[in-house]
Design a protein around this motif. Structure first.
Motif, mmCIF file in Angstrom:
data_model
loop_
_atom_site.group_PDB
_atom_site.id
_atom_site.type_symbol
_atom_site.label_atom_id
_atom_site.label_comp_id
_atom_site.label_asym_id
_atom_site.label_seq_id
_atom_site.Cartn_x
_atom_site.Cartn_y
_atom_site.Cartn_z
ATOM 1 N N UNK A 184 31.368 15.444 12.829
ATOM 2 C CA UNK A 184 30.428 16.350 13.493
ATOM 3 C C UNK A 184 30.751 17.813 13.174
ATOM 4 N N UNK A 185 32.048 18.118 13.053
ATOM 5 C CA UNK A 185 32.490 19.496 12.801
ATOM 6 C C UNK A 185 33.602 19.492 11.764
ATOM 7 N N UNK A 186 33.571 20.429 10.840
ATOM 8 C CA UNK A 186 34.659 20.630 9.883
ATOM 9 C C UNK A 186 35.365 21.930 10.235
ATOM 10 N N UNK A 187 36.697 21.849 10.386
ATOM 11 C CA UNK A 187 37.518 23.037 10.603
ATOM 12 C C UNK A 187 38.298 23.298 9.322
ATOM 13 N N UNK A 188 38.017 24.426 8.718
ATOM 14 C CA UNK A 188 38.673 24.821 7.477
ATOM 15 C C UNK A 188 39.929 25.620 7.806
ATOM 16 N N UNK B 181 31.412 18.456 -0.198
ATOM 17 C CA UNK B 181 30.829 18.273 1.129
ATOM 18 C C UNK B 181 29.359 17.905 0.981
ATOM 19 N N UNK B 182 28.826 17.277 2.031
ATOM 20 C CA UNK B 182 27.407 16.974 2.090
ATOM 21 C C UNK B 182 26.837 17.622 3.335
ATOM 22 N N UNK B 183 25.601 18.148 3.202
ATOM 23 C CA UNK B 183 24.958 18.814 4.323
ATOM 24 C C UNK B 183 23.666 18.097 4.691
ATOM 25 N N UNK B 184 23.331 18.157 5.958
ATOM 26 C CA UNK B 184 22.091 17.578 6.437
ATOM 27 C C UNK B 184 20.913 18.417 5.923
ATOM 28 N N UNK B 185 19.931 17.762 5.355
ATOM 29 C CA UNK B 185 18.808 18.477 4.751
ATOM 30 C C UNK B 185 18.003 19.256 5.785
ATOM 31 N N UNK B 186 17.960 18.763 7.015
ATOM 32 C CA UNK B 186 17.167 19.434 8.034
ATOM 33 C C UNK B 186 17.888 20.577 8.711
ATOM 34 N N UNK B 187 19.150 20.356 9.095
ATOM 35 C CA UNK B 187 19.901 21.368 9.856
ATOM 36 C C UNK B 187 20.783 22.242 8.983
ATOM 37 N N UNK B 188 21.031 21.818 7.750
ATOM 38 C CA UNK B 188 21.911 22.532 6.817
ATOM 39 C C UNK B 188 23.375 22.496 7.232
ATOM 40 N N UNK B 189 23.711 21.687 8.199
ATOM 41 C CA UNK B 189 25.097 21.587 8.665
ATOM 42 C C UNK B 189 25.876 20.577 7.835
ATOM 43 N N UNK C 123 30.892 24.166 0.172
ATOM 44 C CA UNK C 123 29.594 24.123 0.837
ATOM 45 C C UNK C 123 28.615 25.130 0.256
ATOM 46 N N UNK C 124 29.142 26.258 -0.206
ATOM 47 C CA UNK C 124 28.279 27.317 -0.764
ATOM 48 C C UNK C 124 29.090 28.083 -1.798
ATOM 49 N N UNK C 125 28.782 27.866 -3.062
ATOM 50 C CA UNK C 125 29.569 28.471 -4.131
ATOM 51 C C UNK C 125 29.409 29.978 -4.207
ATOM 52 N N UNK D 209 30.216 29.533 9.884
ATOM 53 C CA UNK D 209 29.147 29.705 8.915
ATOM 54 C C UNK D 209 27.843 29.091 9.368
ATOM 55 N N UNK D 210 26.777 29.413 8.670
ATOM 56 C CA UNK D 210 25.471 28.853 8.986
ATOM 57 C C UNK D 210 25.426 27.348 8.758
ATOM 58 N N UNK D 211 26.386 26.839 7.964
ATOM 59 C CA UNK D 211 26.458 25.400 7.730
ATOM 60 C C UNK D 211 27.315 24.694 8.774
ATOM 61 N N UNK D 212 27.810 25.449 9.768
ATOM 62 C CA UNK D 212 28.587 24.854 10.845
ATOM 63 C C UNK D 212 30.072 24.752 10.577
ATOM 64 N N UNK D 213 30.501 25.055 9.346
ATOM 65 C CA UNK D 213 31.934 24.980 9.048
ATOM 66 C C UNK D 213 32.672 26.110 9.760
ATOM 67 N N UNK D 214 33.760 25.753 10.435
ATOM 68 C CA UNK D 214 34.582 26.730 11.146
ATOM 69 C C UNK D 214 35.798 27.037 10.283
ATOM 70 N N UNK D 215 35.957 28.296 9.918
ATOM 71 C CA UNK D 215 37.086 28.718 9.091
ATOM 72 C C UNK D 215 38.037 29.570 9.916
#
Length: 445
Positions: free
Chosen positions: A289-293, A261-269, A306-308, A428-434
């Motif tokens: 715009x949104x990732x649903x896991x 995945x790639x995240x926006x440097x400013x928003x971390x999403x 997104x976050x190991x 998550x803080x990165x916007x991913x919905x699990x």
């Protein structure tokens, strides 16, 4: 994961459309939310008519995903093609959103095709709600019974009511099971499939000839209590959801694995997902715009893209089932073994001209291709042998499978049977919905 928010899915979704299997057409639920928000069934039918009611081929689906860009992203990208993932994709696309879905294996290749084939409200969940005064369990039963009726209504060619027999070898068991199942009827209300009832020993043996008149413990059958739940062809329902999502405009692609995945440097999403076509080995980016896991038992693996360092939230639970010859059970009656040596429940159900027997809720290790262990197979055979007149033999097992349920972790419980079966949504803080937890019956909600 920092700043993680935990919420439960409280409102029902609208993934109520199920496509028929080759020529059976599309069935829609008139009470669905999207019917009021997006022009109703006519809008959905117009989309289907635009492609002549035919699911677009794989090359078109992949091209739609490849065609995304930072200035032209999807509204939603779903990772996971099981019941929940396909249900989310259908719900979102039917509301007019631009949707994509990727699945690394085939649709329903994992847990969603390895269930007990039941559409049930959860008799044992109701028991926990009553004896433990657990409102959460009761709420789950209410929701599941509502969804049970809707699923049978929407896909009658793949789902149907099934009576299930509970044998009573003690006199006290008759009022105990009868009152519990009457409460099950009461909770179902207008969504009840058929009223539960008591049958005498003679009547019970007429309905279920292989039922033992005397148990292995020397106790005589006093009668049975029969209640109704639903049965389905789980894999076909799952594929039908994926097909209907495609008919409503979603780009669905199997054998396509999320590998980064790639995240926006400013928003971390999370703004894009790197996808590998497992048939060709080629990779491409899907912007969204949104990732649903909805990765099921492998949701933590997706989160780690997104976050190991994220903390695991999945408690894997194994469900093992075996297939036996048809003479083990009648064509139109199931059997529930309410008492086993470790407290689990075992079902024995007619299935496609054979008999499926199995149980759930056994702690397991996470693996891509879970295999049933010999001790689990023998446990099922031992459990049903106490209730049958036919000789239960290991050589009669025609096949066996194991599925892993993605239960949400709860440090306060001692075993997987105690963990709630309700869906849990982690943002998550990165916007991913699990989405994790839940069960087949409540995938739509």
């Amino acid at each position: 994961m920092r700043a993680m928010k935990l919420g439960r899915l409280l409102r029902g979704s609208a993934a109520a459309a199920v496509v028929g299997w080759i020529g059976l057409g599309v069935v829609y639920d008139r009470s669905s939310v999207y019917g009021r928000e997006r022009g109703g069934n006519e809008a959905i039918k117009q989309r289907s008519a635009a492609v002549d009611g035919t699911v677009p081929p794989r090359v078109v689906q992949e091209a739609a995903l490849r065609g995304t860009s930072p200035i032209n992203p999807l509204d939603v990208l779903v990772i996971g093609g099981g019941a929940t993932g396909c249900g989310v994709a259908l719900d979102a696309s039917s509301r007019g959103l631009r949707v994509g879905l990727v699945e690394r294996e085939d649709f329903s290749a994992g847990t969603s095709s390895r269930s007990t084939k039941l559409i049930h409200g959860g008799v044992r969940y109701l028991e926990k709600a009553v004896f433990h005064l657990d409102y959460g369990q009761l709420k789950l039963v209410f929701h599941a019974l509502e969804e049970r009726a809707r699923l049978i209504q929407n896909a009658p060619h793949l789902c149907h009511p099934l009576p299930t027999m509970t044998p009573c070898y003690e006199w006290w068991e008759i009022p105990f099971y009868w009152s519990g199942l009457k409460l099950y009827d009461l909770v179902a209300g207008r969504k009840m499939l058929h009223i539960s009832r008591y049958h005498s020993t003679k009547e019970s043996l007429e309905f279920f000839p292989t039922l033992a008149k005397e148990s292995a413990h020397g106790k005589t059958l006093k009668g049975t209590v029969v209640y109704y739940d639903g049965q389905m062809d789980d894999a076909r329902v799952n594929v039908s959801l994926a097909c209907t999502a495609a008919l409503t405009g979603a780009a669905v692609l199997n054998h396509a694995e999320a590998v980064g995945v790639q995240r926006d440097a400013g928003t971390n999403r999370v703004t894009s997902v790197r996808v590998r076509n497992n048939l060709t080995g080629k990779e491409f980016d899907v912007h969204t715009k949104v990732v649903v896991n909805a990765g099921g038992a492998f949701s933590d693996e997706v989160r780690k893209l997104a976050d190991k360092d994220v903390k695991p939230i999945i408690t894997p639970s194994s469900g093992v089932h075996i297939v036996l010859p048809d003479y083990y059970s009648p064509d139109a009656m199931g059997l529930i073994v309410p008492k086993t040596k470790d407290g689990r429940v075992v079902f024995m159900l007619p299935w496609l001209g054979r008999t499926v027997a199995g149980t759930t809720d056994s702690s397991t290790k996470l693996t891509m291709y879970p295999e049933p262990h010999e001790e689990e197979i023998q446990f099922i055979l031992d459990a049903i042998s106490d209730y049958l007149t036919v000789k239960v033999r290991r050589s009669d097992v025609l096949s066996a499978w194991s599925g892993i349920r993605p239960l949400a972790s709860d440090p306060s419980v001692k075993d997987t049977a105690s963990i709630s079966r309700d869906h849990v949504v982690y943002i998550g803080s990165d916007g991913m919905v699990t989405i994790t937890g839940g069960k087949w019956t409540t995938y739509r909600r």
